[in-house]
Design an enzyme around this catalytic site. Structure first.
Site, short mmCIF file in Angstrom:
data_model
loop_
_atom_site.label_atom_id
_atom_site.label_comp_id
_atom_site.label_asym_id
_atom_site.label_seq_id
_atom_site.Cartn_x
_atom_site.Cartn_y
_atom_site.Cartn_z
N LYS A 93 0.67 -1.31 -0.11
CA LYS A 93 -0.13 0.04 -0.03
C LYS A 93 0.83 1.17 0.03
O LYS A 93 0.61 2.08 -0.78
CB LYS A 93 -0.75 0.09 1.25
CG LYS A 93 -1.92 1.30 1.26
CD LYS A 93 -2.80 1.04 2.42
CE LYS A 93 -3.94 0.00 2.45
NZ LYS A 93 -4.78 0.04 3.37
N LYS A 105 2.59 -4.12 11.09
CA LYS A 105 1.51 -4.33 11.71
C LYS A 105 1.59 -4.91 13.16
O LYS A 105 2.60 -5.49 13.40
CB LYS A 105 0.37 -5.12 11.07
CG LYS A 105 -0.99 -5.01 11.16
CD LYS A 105 -1.24 -3.51 10.31
CE LYS A 105 -2.82 -3.24 10.39
NZ LYS A 105 -3.10 -2.29 9.50
N ALA A 219 -15.76 4.55 8.36
CA ALA A 219 -15.30 4.66 6.98
C ALA A 219 -16.39 4.86 5.96
O ALA A 219 -16.59 5.62 5.16
CB ALA A 219 -14.39 3.49 6.52
N GLY A 220 -17.57 3.92 6.16
CA GLY A 220 -18.70 3.91 5.31
C GLY A 220 -19.54 5.10 5.53
O GLY A 220 -20.09 5.77 4.46
#
Length: 413
Positions: A93, A105, A219-220
């Site tokens: 990414k 991570k 996020a949505g």
């Protein structure tokens, strides 16, 4: 549904990209594995006075292009393979968006839903005491992830600075504004996704008149607001874990966000009828935003998808089998390593501001994010044309090529 080992999927993706790029065997094998990974075990005092033992991880997947970068999640089902996979995807990414960063991570095995604020703080600080020597602005820079927040980063930063005895705000990103956070971070992931949809619509000559959102969390919600603001069109459906709603005539995104925050669900929104959550994925819309769990689109439902563009705001919402089905049906997938790269891009901007002692205006952050995502889409679409592969593989080709180049220039392989 078929069960997936996330890390095996991530390794398979590297092999496919390496094959397209004609990478040598040694480079391919090197990129299939983390460079460094750590396992921690630490005791934490709970509110009732007893000690509980927690297990945690940090995986620094690759740092050929710069310091490792990636979130720390608190989750009861955390495993080293999940952390490895997420660290790998962060590596690709940051490379796809052409940031001078690697991928990492971290995770703590715990269930935050059953912990008090003080217990969460104690766990956050214990994690940093265990990992402080491997973190730093020039080593590894964490951020929030599942069940962690800017407040978690504040506790971690404070513990880190207490240990190193100096002010280093850039070691953690997505911090609260008063201690070095940045404007424009809250909606960065969704904004990057909507920008990538805008670029895809130009590429495909599609007008994004209708859209639906699967997963109406942070996020949505922000994607719904930003799609209306930046692209126009109308939201016709949304869902959360309790169910979905549909109104073909359009749903006011701002009013739905207010309703969700007030009631905790999208259900019972005035003027919309109830539908099953899964049905949102199969609606005839121009753009579909999967913004919930991984593997939501699989070989079982990929043949039923009718959207023209799928913008992956969630991590790994589409299975490998579904990728191929969608590709052969001419459904354009904006893969997560591009579509959800807005968050890490603005985190990088936060690092720049911290290192220079600056505070950028929100408009500056938005403009620079737009340029980064637009440029990343150009590289991605070039790979699509040149390689003739499905979109996820095209994005992987861009990311893997850039990381492989850095490894070779350094003389590692």
């Amino acid at each position: 549904m078929k069960s997936y080992n996330s890390f095996l999927v991530a390794q398979q993706q590297v092999e496919e990209a390496a094959r397209i790029l004609n990478l040598d065997k040694a480079t391919t094998e090197f990129l299939k594995w983390p460079q460094r990974e750590f396992k921690f075990t630490f005791p934490v005092r709970m509110d009732d006075g007893r000690f509980e033992i927690f297990h945690a991880y940090r995986v620094q997947y690759n740092y050929a292009r710069g310091p490792a970068k990636g979130g720390i999640r608190f989750h009861p089902d955390e495993t080293v393979d999940v952390v490895r996979a997420l660290a790998a995807w962060m590596t690709w990414k940051t490379a796809v968006v052409d940031l001078p960063l690697g991928g990492a991570k971290g995770g703590v095995v715990c269930d935050p839903r059953h912990l008090s604020q003080k217990e969460l703080e104690n766990i956050a600080r214990a994690y940093i005491r265990a990992s402080a020597d491997i973190l730093g602005v020039d080593k590894d820079v964490p951020a929030p992830d599942v069940y962690t927040t800017p407040q978690t980063m504040a506790w971690m930063l404070d513990e880190f600075e207490t240990i190193v005895r100096k002010h280093q705000p850039g070691v953690f990103t997505d911090k609260p504004l008063p201690i070095g956070g940045t404007e424009g971070r809250r909606d960065a992931t969704s904004r990057g996704g909507v920008i990538s949809v805008r670029e895809a619509c130009k590429f495909l000559n599609i007008e994004p008149k209708t859209f639906a959102i699967q997963g109406f969390g942070n996020a949505g919600q922000r994607a719904a607001l930003l799609h209306e603001e930046l692209l126009g069109g109308k939201l016709i459906a949304a869902c959360d874990s309790r169910g979905g709603i549909l109104n073909p005539d359009g749903i006011n995104a701002k009013e739905l966000v207010t309703h969700k925050l007030k009631t905790g669900t999208v259900l019972n929104f005035p003027g919309a009828r109830h539908i099953p959550s899964d049905a949102v994925l199969e609606l005839d819309v121009d753009v579909l935003y999967p913004a919930a769990l991984e593997n939501a689109i699989s070989e079982k439902n990929a043949g039923l998808i009718k959207a023209k563009i799928i913008c992956e705001l969630a991590n790994g919402p589409t299975t490998p089998e579904a990728d191929l089905i969608l590709y052969h049906r001419n459904i354009f997938v904006l893969p997560d390593i591009l579509a959800s790269a807005g968050g890490v891009t603005v985190s990088y901007f936060e690092m720049l501001q911290n290192s220079g002692g600056e505070m950028w205006e929100e408009a500056t952050v938005h403009a620079r994010l737009d340029k980064k995502i637009s440029n990343a889409f150009q590289s991605f679409s070039d790979a699509l044309r040149e390689k003739g592969v499905h979109p996820r593989l095209a994005a992987m080709v861009v990311g893997v090529a850039r990381v492989a180049e850095a490894c070779k220039i350094r003389g590692w392989v």
